[in-house]
Design an enzyme around this catalytic site. Structure first.
Site, mmCIF file in Angstrom:
data_model
loop_
_atom_site.group_PDB
_atom_site.id
_atom_site.type_symbol
_atom_site.label_atom_id
_atom_site.label_comp_id
_atom_site.label_asym_id
_atom_site.label_seq_id
_atom_site.Cartn_x
_atom_site.Cartn_y
_atom_site.Cartn_z
ATOM 1 N N ASN A 37 0.838 -1.205 0.000
ATOM 2 C CA ASN A 37 0.000 0.000 0.000
ATOM 3 C C ASN A 37 0.874 1.257 0.000
ATOM 4 O O ASN A 37 0.414 2.334 0.373
ATOM 5 C CB ASN A 37 -0.905 0.016 1.237
ATOM 6 C CG ASN A 37 -1.801 -1.201 1.288
ATOM 7 O OD1 ASN A 37 -2.461 -1.520 0.303
ATOM 8 N ND2 ASN A 37 -1.814 -1.895 2.413
ATOM 9 N N HIS A 124 -13.586 -2.411 6.547
ATOM 10 C CA HIS A 124 -12.452 -3.213 7.014
ATOM 11 C C HIS A 124 -12.786 -4.010 8.272
ATOM 12 O O HIS A 124 -13.605 -3.583 9.102
ATOM 13 C CB HIS A 124 -11.286 -2.260 7.297
ATOM 14 C CG HIS A 124 -9.988 -2.949 7.539
ATOM 15 N ND1 HIS A 124 -9.439 -3.084 8.782
ATOM 16 C CD2 HIS A 124 -9.130 -3.538 6.682
ATOM 17 C CE1 HIS A 124 -8.282 -3.720 8.691
ATOM 18 N NE2 HIS A 124 -8.067 -4.005 7.421
ATOM 19 N N GLU A 170 -15.788 3.459 4.265
ATOM 20 C CA GLU A 170 -14.454 3.815 3.768
ATOM 21 C C GLU A 170 -14.645 4.770 2.602
ATOM 22 O O GLU A 170 -15.681 4.713 1.926
ATOM 23 C CB GLU A 170 -13.704 2.563 3.284
ATOM 24 C CG GLU A 170 -13.331 1.648 4.417
ATOM 25 C CD GLU A 170 -12.713 0.327 3.951
ATOM 26 O OE1 GLU A 170 -12.124 0.277 2.862
ATOM 27 O OE2 GLU A 170 -12.833 -0.650 4.710
ATOM 28 N N SER A 174 -10.828 -1.007 0.266
ATOM 29 C CA SER A 174 -9.494 -1.604 0.211
ATOM 30 C C SER A 174 -9.388 -2.784 -0.727
ATOM 31 O O SER A 174 -8.314 -3.080 -1.233
ATOM 32 C CB SER A 174 -9.067 -2.033 1.612
ATOM 33 O OG SER A 174 -9.979 -2.976 2.146
ATOM 34 N N ASP A 199 -13.309 6.101 7.001
ATOM 35 C CA ASP A 199 -11.963 5.521 6.987
ATOM 36 C C ASP A 199 -11.303 5.880 5.651
ATOM 37 O O ASP A 199 -11.698 5.383 4.600
ATOM 38 C CB ASP A 199 -12.096 3.996 7.166
ATOM 39 C CG ASP A 199 -10.752 3.282 7.203
ATOM 40 O OD1 ASP A 199 -9.744 3.887 6.795
ATOM 41 O OD2 ASP A 199 -10.731 2.110 7.625
ATOM 42 N N HIS A 202 -7.086 4.264 2.329
ATOM 43 C CA HIS A 202 -6.490 4.119 0.992
ATOM 44 C C HIS A 202 -6.584 5.399 0.160
ATOM 45 O O HIS A 202 -6.208 5.400 -1.006
ATOM 46 C CB HIS A 202 -7.130 2.928 0.270
ATOM 47 C CG HIS A 202 -6.836 1.656 0.995
ATOM 48 N ND1 HIS A 202 -5.676 0.931 0.814
ATOM 49 C CD2 HIS A 202 -7.526 1.013 1.979
ATOM 50 C CE1 HIS A 202 -5.666 -0.110 1.625
ATOM 51 N NE2 HIS A 202 -6.781 -0.082 2.346
ATOM 52 N N LYS A 232 0.099 3.470 4.892
ATOM 53 C CA LYS A 232 -0.143 3.170 3.477
ATOM 54 C C LYS A 232 0.559 4.261 2.651
ATOM 55 O O LYS A 232 1.771 4.254 2.605
ATOM 56 C CB LYS A 232 -1.640 3.023 3.245
ATOM 57 C CG LYS A 232 -2.195 1.905 4.174
ATOM 58 C CD LYS A 232 -3.620 1.550 3.934
ATOM 59 C CE LYS A 232 -4.204 0.723 5.066
ATOM 60 N NZ LYS A 232 -3.579 -0.591 5.282
#
Ligand SMILES: Cc1ncc(COP(=O)(O)O)c(C=O)c1O
Length: 380
Positions: A37, A124, A170, A174, A199, A202, A232
């Site tokens: 990542n 997640h 998110e 992910s 979240d 990423h 990440k």
């Protein structure tokens, strides 16, 4: 009972996983990086390394030596948090040892008994875990479906729910690389006096002005809490929870993973703070990554695959054995591509998770897709 017999049930579970092609083993990194990542290639950035070695030479300790509430609160933590709050546009920020702990910490502490947590079904594992371990009611909503979130809150109110709803999503998923409908979700949150917990794992560093993330225009609101991971695109480790000051004070007082843990290394705080500077100062990194994303999308579409539009490109194979076999073929050809199986992804959607980073150039991306085209017999 003999010592051997004590271990039998664990062995039986592992054998069962192996029978379903779900046994996981550890392997060290080798081959071209299509698995990390480290999107902006910062983990090996000389500027990051230099900042950490300067801090070390100047006496910054390696270990924090205690909880933030005891002697473990170093100036480096506070500097990072002030910088992060300013960078992301939030009132305050709090540094945790990892994103997993950050999600767990927020969801076990801020939603109260009598509240409702509505999880996007694909969030997640750490968010699922935190929600389950906390005191609020929990429901899952269909992925990226703001209407389903709304319905879940309405249904809970009809059943007598009187607390606050917490919507948990998110911004960039992910395992699928797709984006949340943030505009619709904040409208649902506002309509129901709910909190939105986002979240950005990423997206931090990769999207938004100066890499501030996809939720940059929601930061600073009273009903928004955001998790930015540092392990990440920032190339370090840890996580920053950005939130209204009162919620950060509440976490400092009531969040058990914050109170009862040794603070993250102050050197890691230096690394994360430097990474935020790099992300702001070196926009060309984001531009180069966008170039790789465009190239990979073109090559994926030529193979009949839907491109996710982001640096995370899932190649869904279906069954576990075929996904792992395809990953192994590519690994044997020098590409570090990993197969992802249930329970990390839904049953029947085992896949390769191709991750694009600046650790690989355009030639590497092209070579991967050439190899994929040749090994394609395993795909549906
Ligand atoms: C969406 C998401 N949130 C949280 C985490 C956990 O972050 P960390 O690896 O820093 O514990 C991850 C990492 O795998 C993730 O993908």
């Amino acid at each position: 009972m003999s010592g051997r017999a004590l271990l039998d049930r664990y062995k039986a579970t592992l054998s069962g996983l192996a029978r379903k092609d779900r046994l996981r083993t550890l392997s060290t990194r080798s081959g071209l990086d299509f698995a990390s990542n480290d999107y902006l290639g910062l983990a090996r950035s000389p500027r990051l390394a230099e900042a950490v070695s300067v801090a070390l030479a100047a006496g910054t300790p390696l270990g924090a030596t205690g909880s933030r509430l005891l002697r473990g609160n170093d100036p480096e933590h506070e500097t990072l948090e002030a910088k992060a709050a300013d960078f992301f546009g939030a009132e305050r920020a709090l540094f945790f040892g990892s994103g997993y702990v950050g999600n767990f910490a927020v969801l076990t502490t801020l939603p109260q008994k009598g509240d409702l947590i509505v999880l996007d079904e694909l969030v997640h594992a750490s968010a699922h875990e935190g929600a389950r371990a906390g005191r609020a009611d929990v429901v899952e909503a269909a992925h990226n479906d703001a209407g389903a979130v709304d319905d879940a809150i309405v249904a809970w109110r009809v059943m007598g729910g009187t607390g606050r709803p917490w919507i948990v999503v998110e911004t960039l998923y992910s395992m699928d690389g797709d984006r949340a409908p943030l505009g619709e979700l904040i409208a649902v949150a506002d309509r129901h006096d709910a909190f939105l917990f986002v979240d950005e794992a990423h997206a931090t560093g990769v999207y938004g002005p100066n890499g501030r993330g996809l939720a940059h225009d929601l930061e600073g609101r009273d009903n928004v809490v955001v998790l930015h991971t540092c392990g990440k695109a920032l190339g370090a480790s840890g996580a920053l929870v950005t939130a209204p000051g009162v919620l950060c004070d509440y976490l400092v007082n009531r969040c058990r993973p914050f109170v009862y843990a040794t603070a993250p290394s102050p050197l890691m705080a230096v690394a994360a703070a430097t990474a935020l500077d790099i992300v702001a100062d070196e926009p060309d990194r984001r531009e180069r990554l966008a170039g790789l994303v465009a190239l990979a999308a073109k090559r994926a579409e030529a193979l009949g695959l839907a491109a996710s539009g982001s640096q995370i490109l899932p190649i869904v194979v279906g069954d576990n054995a075929s996904a792992m076999a395809l990953a192994q073929k590519l690994q044997a050809r020098g590409f570090d591509v990993r197969g992802i199986r249930p329970p990390t992804v839904p049953e029947g959607t085992a896949r390769l998770r191709v991750s694009l980073t600046l650790n690989v150039g355009e030639a590497g991306v092209s070579a991967l897709f050439d190899a994929l085209a040749q090994e394609w017999e395993y795909a549906p």
